[in-house]
Write a protein that holds these residues in place. Structure first.
Motif, PDB file in Angstrom:
ATOM      1  N   PHE A  92       0.751  -1.202   0.436  1.00  0.00           N
ATOM      2  CA  PHE A  92      -0.177  -0.160  -0.006  1.00  0.00           C
ATOM      3  C   PHE A  92       0.884   1.159   0.495  1.00  0.00           C
ATOM      4  CE2 PHE A  92      -2.159  -3.407   2.318  1.00  0.00           C
ATOM      5  CZ  PHE A  92      -3.648  -3.636   1.240  1.00  0.00           C
ATOM      6  N   ASN A  94       0.234   4.428   0.231  1.00  0.00           N
ATOM      7  CA  ASN A  94      -0.029   5.399   0.860  1.00  0.00           C
ATOM      8  C   ASN A  94      -0.134   5.437   2.169  1.00  0.00           C
ATOM      9  OD1 ASN A  94      -2.271   3.687   0.252  1.00  0.00           O
ATOM     10  ND2 ASN A  94      -4.042   5.792   0.811  1.00  0.00           N
ATOM     11  N   LEU A  95       0.105   3.882   3.023  1.00  0.00           N
ATOM     12  CA  LEU A  95       0.554   3.863   4.150  1.00  0.00           C
ATOM     13  C   LEU A  95       1.828   3.840   4.117  1.00  0.00           C
ATOM     14  CD1 LEU A  95      -2.255   0.736   4.929  1.00  0.00           C
ATOM     15  CD2 LEU A  95      -2.687   2.968   4.665  1.00  0.00           C
ATOM     16  N   MET A 103      -1.946  -4.323   8.887  1.00  0.00           N
ATOM     17  CA  MET A 103      -2.567  -4.829   7.421  1.00  0.00           C
ATOM     18  C   MET A 103      -2.710  -6.045   7.213  1.00  0.00           C
ATOM     19  SD  MET A 103      -4.746  -2.392   6.627  1.00  0.00           S
ATOM     20  CE  MET A 103      -6.063  -2.899   5.755  1.00  0.00           C
TER      21      MET A 103
ATOM     22  N   THR B 168      -9.569  -0.229  10.996  1.00  0.00           N
ATOM     23  CA  THR B 168     -10.799  -0.398  10.211  1.00  0.00           C
ATOM     24  C   THR B 168     -10.138   1.139   8.950  1.00  0.00           C
ATOM     25  OG1 THR B 168     -12.384  -0.470  12.052  1.00  0.00           O
ATOM     26  CG2 THR B 168     -12.940   0.403  10.240  1.00  0.00           C
ATOM     27  N   THR B 170      -7.734   2.225   8.990  1.00  0.00           N
ATOM     28  CA  THR B 170      -5.622   2.196   7.653  1.00  0.00           C
ATOM     29  C   THR B 170      -6.528   1.694   6.728  1.00  0.00           C
ATOM     30  OG1 THR B 170      -4.745   1.609   9.709  1.00  0.00           O
ATOM     31  CG2 THR B 170      -3.740   0.795   8.427  1.00  0.00           C
ATOM     32  N   ALA B 171      -7.582   0.319   7.359  1.00  0.00           N
ATOM     33  CA  ALA B 171      -8.177  -0.627   6.042  1.00  0.00           C
ATOM     34  C   ALA B 171      -8.960  -0.051   5.244  1.00  0.00           C
ATOM     35  CB  ALA B 171      -9.258  -1.411   6.543  1.00  0.00           C
ATOM     36  N   ARG B 173      -7.883   3.371   4.460  1.00  0.00           N
ATOM     37  CA  ARG B 173      -7.527   4.500   3.034  1.00  0.00           C
ATOM     38  C   ARG B 173      -6.505   3.480   2.919  1.00  0.00           C
ATOM     39  NH1 ARG B 173      -3.146   5.760   6.850  1.00  0.00           N
ATOM     40  NH2 ARG B 173      -3.739   4.991   8.894  1.00  0.00           N
ATOM     41  N   ALA B 174      -6.500   1.598   2.563  1.00  0.00           N
ATOM     42  CA  ALA B 174      -5.608   0.781   2.042  1.00  0.00           C
ATOM     43  C   ALA B 174      -6.917   0.090   0.698  1.00  0.00           C
ATOM     44  CB  ALA B 174      -5.040  -0.448   2.885  1.00  0.00           C
TER      45      ALA B 174
END
Ligand SMILES: Nc1ncnc2c1ncn2[C@@H]1O[C@H](COP(=O)(O)OP(=O)(O)OP(=O)(O)O)[C@@H](O)[C@H]1O
Ligand SMILES: [Mg+2]
Lengths: 240, 298
Positions: A92, A94-95, A103, B168, B170-171, B173-174
């Motif tokens: 990802f 943007n993370l 994640m 949640t 973070t997900a 944004r993923a």
């Protein structure tokens, strides 16, 4: 001897009119490294994506721990213990590196063990440790590949599937990645490795399959395939 | 005196900006995740206000409970719209879902005319103390202003906390960059997308209710202007970026109020400013103030 953890029977994959995988059988044995090699377009990625549920248009059986799982969606497959470090890394961008790793453990409730696994993967890939707060998209290609593997390991999978982890890596990094794969095996995990780098893959694999335009044309112990004239000519670039 | 005017306008601008920001967040979150401009967003806002009004007027609930019910039902409406209208089109060409969104907007407006009637209704369901004016020197501030600013501020903090401090979030944004890979993380993507619509719709309804407290008229097309402005705010901020929606919302609200405050004879052109800012900004920064990461290294 060792038992079969994942059994693929008569797997067929279709993309519209294209019949990409034509009824293949693969056994992945517990605690072993199984590799799937083959040229571009042979159907390797299609096979892995079928196992993990990303490809829906397929026929055949995928049996994991004695249960049919071919109807399950990706999130259910991953929760059941099969993780994939996908083709092209797919981290990802943007993370941050840390968030990417979190994640990987998204569905897990065992907080203490997630922490322990995080420590373990950072020990496997010390480079990631120095970059925890960096955005995934700013990592170098090699670092992204490490992150993709580390992220898959954060799911604490029984079976770790990798789709061409050595693609685009410098020889030194390839060595490092294959070293990690061996360490993962030593931890008692099972590995299903898809590679174009046949020499490297077969030299660490317990068992290998050779895929050609959707069919398995050869299979055998890693060392045997490595010595096989046909494999040497077609995949190792050796003139026999 | 000039300073007092300025302070007064600053407060009003913050107020309007906060309301825009709350609506813009819903637009930007949905766009960030699905690359879909949910044109029905402003109409969900309008339905939320009607739900609140009827909960109080027809069902006799206390005002605060009516508000909460209206907000919750708006969330439910957003959930339903995504599930029925947008989800089946998730893998279709983007133009299909865009047209569906426009159709959904017309549908919700027309249905509101049928169900609630086209005549504006008064939103006199909140207690009178909100209309008290507090005087600080030359500044006159309604209690309502504090209420709206407080709620807006809390909700904005809440959204940022959700997005950047929870799994949640973070997900979410993923998902914005890669849906299949997010599902490979063992995340139920459908559920996270539903949640995004619910949150966005509830924020819009909250903003709509506060809007109605300030401009106490409810009618089936009341969602259009705030919806459009919030959309502009989201684009100004960089659509897909939540911090961008905040900045865009406040920037837009503030400019509108300040320009009208200092050039009262331009008041009639008030709605034009939003588009002027948009056009000028897009000429110099086509991706908005915050550029959203969408490129992937191969
Ligand atoms: N989404 C798709 N739509 C149509 N055809 C596809 C799709 N994905 C794969 N194919 C086709 O299926 C065949 C097998 O592709 P696959 O990606 O499984 O090969 P691969 O062995 O992983 O190749 P590579 O080593 O290049 O990654 C190819 O002919 C490919 O063009
Ligand atoms: Mg491939």
């Amino acid at each position: 001897m060792s038992d079969v953890l994942l059994e693929i029977k008569k797997l067929n994959v279709f993309y519209g009119a294209i019949h990409a995988v034509k009824g293949i059988d693969i056994d992945v044995k517990k605690g072993e490294i199984t590799t799937l090699i083959g040229a571009n377009g042979a159907g390797k990625t299609s096979t892995l994506n079928s196992i993990v549920g990303l490809v829906r248009n397929k026929k055949g059986n995928i049996i994991y721990k004695g249960k049919e799982v071919s109807h399950l969606k990706p999130d259910a497959i991953v929760k059941s213990g099969i993780a994939l470090a996908p083709e092209g890394r797919r981290i990802f961008p943007n993370l941050t590196v840390e968030e990417n790793l979190q994640m990987g453990a998204f569905f897990r409730k065992d907080v203490a063990e997630v922490k322990r696994d995080l420590k373990w993967v950072l020990e496997l890939f010390p480079r990631l440790k120095e970059r925890l707060k960096q955005m995934g998209g700013t990592l170098s290609g090699g670092e992204q590949q490490m992150l993709a593997i580390a992220r898959a390991l954060m799911a604490n999978p029984q079976i770790l599937m990798m789709d061409e982890p050595s693609l685009g890596l410098a020889p030194l990094l390839v060595k490092e990645v294959f070293g990690v794969i061996k360490r993962v095996k030593r931890e008692g995990k099972t590995v299903l490795l898809v590679e174009q780098n046949a020499a490297a893959a077969l030299s660490i694999a317990d068992y290998g399959y050779v895929l050609e335009t959707g069919n398995i044309v050869l299979k055998g112990k890693g060392k045997e395939l490595l010595a096989n004239d046909e494999v040497r000519r077609a995949y190792l670039g050796v003139t026999v | 005196m000039w300073l007092t005017d300025f302070a007064q306008n600053l407060i009003n601008g913050t107020l309007l900006g906060g309301l825009y920001a709350l609506i813009a967040i819903g637009y930007t979150m949905v766009y960030g995740i699905l690359r879909l401009i949910n044109f029905a967003h402003g109409d969900i806002l309008m339905w939320g206000v009607y739900f609140a009004l009827y909960a109080v007027v027809a069902f006799g609930m206390p005002w605060w409970l009516g508000f909460l019910v209206g907000i919750a039902l708006a969330g439910f409406l957003g959930f339903g719209i995504e599930k029925i209208a947008y989800r089946p089109l998730r893998n279709a060409p983007r133009i299909s879902s865009l047209i569906t969104a426009i159709g959904m907007s017309f549908f919700l407006e027309s249905l509101a005319v049928v169900v609630f009637g086209g005549i504006p209704k008064s939103f006199n369901i909140y207690p009178k103390f909100f209309n008290h004016t507090l005087i600080f020197g030359h500044l006159r501030i309604q209690t309502l202003t504090f209420f709206i600013l407080g709620i807006t501020f809390l909700l904005l903090l809440g959204v940022l906390w959700l997005l950047y401090r929870t799994k949640t979030g973070t997900a979410m944004r993923a998902i914005a960059t890669d849906i299949p890979t997010t599902s490979l993380m063992g995340a139920n993507v459908d559920r996270i997308i539903s949640l995004t619509f619910i949150i966005g719709s509830m924020l819009a309804a909250t903003s709509g209710i506060m809007w109605a407290m300030r401009y106490p008229q409810v009618q089936p097309y009341m969602g259009f202007v705030p919806g459009m402005k919030a959309f502009v705010a989201a684009v100004i901020g960089g659509i897909g970026s939540v911090p961008g929606a905040l900045v865009g919302g406040f920037l837009l609200g503030m400019t509108e109020i300040l320009v009208v405050g200092f050039f009262p004879n331009l008041a009639g052109y008030r709605d034009v400013f939003a588009y002027v800012i948009l056009i000028v900004l897009l000429m110099f920064r086509p991706t908005g103030i915050f550029t959203v990461y969408s490129e992937q290294k191969v």
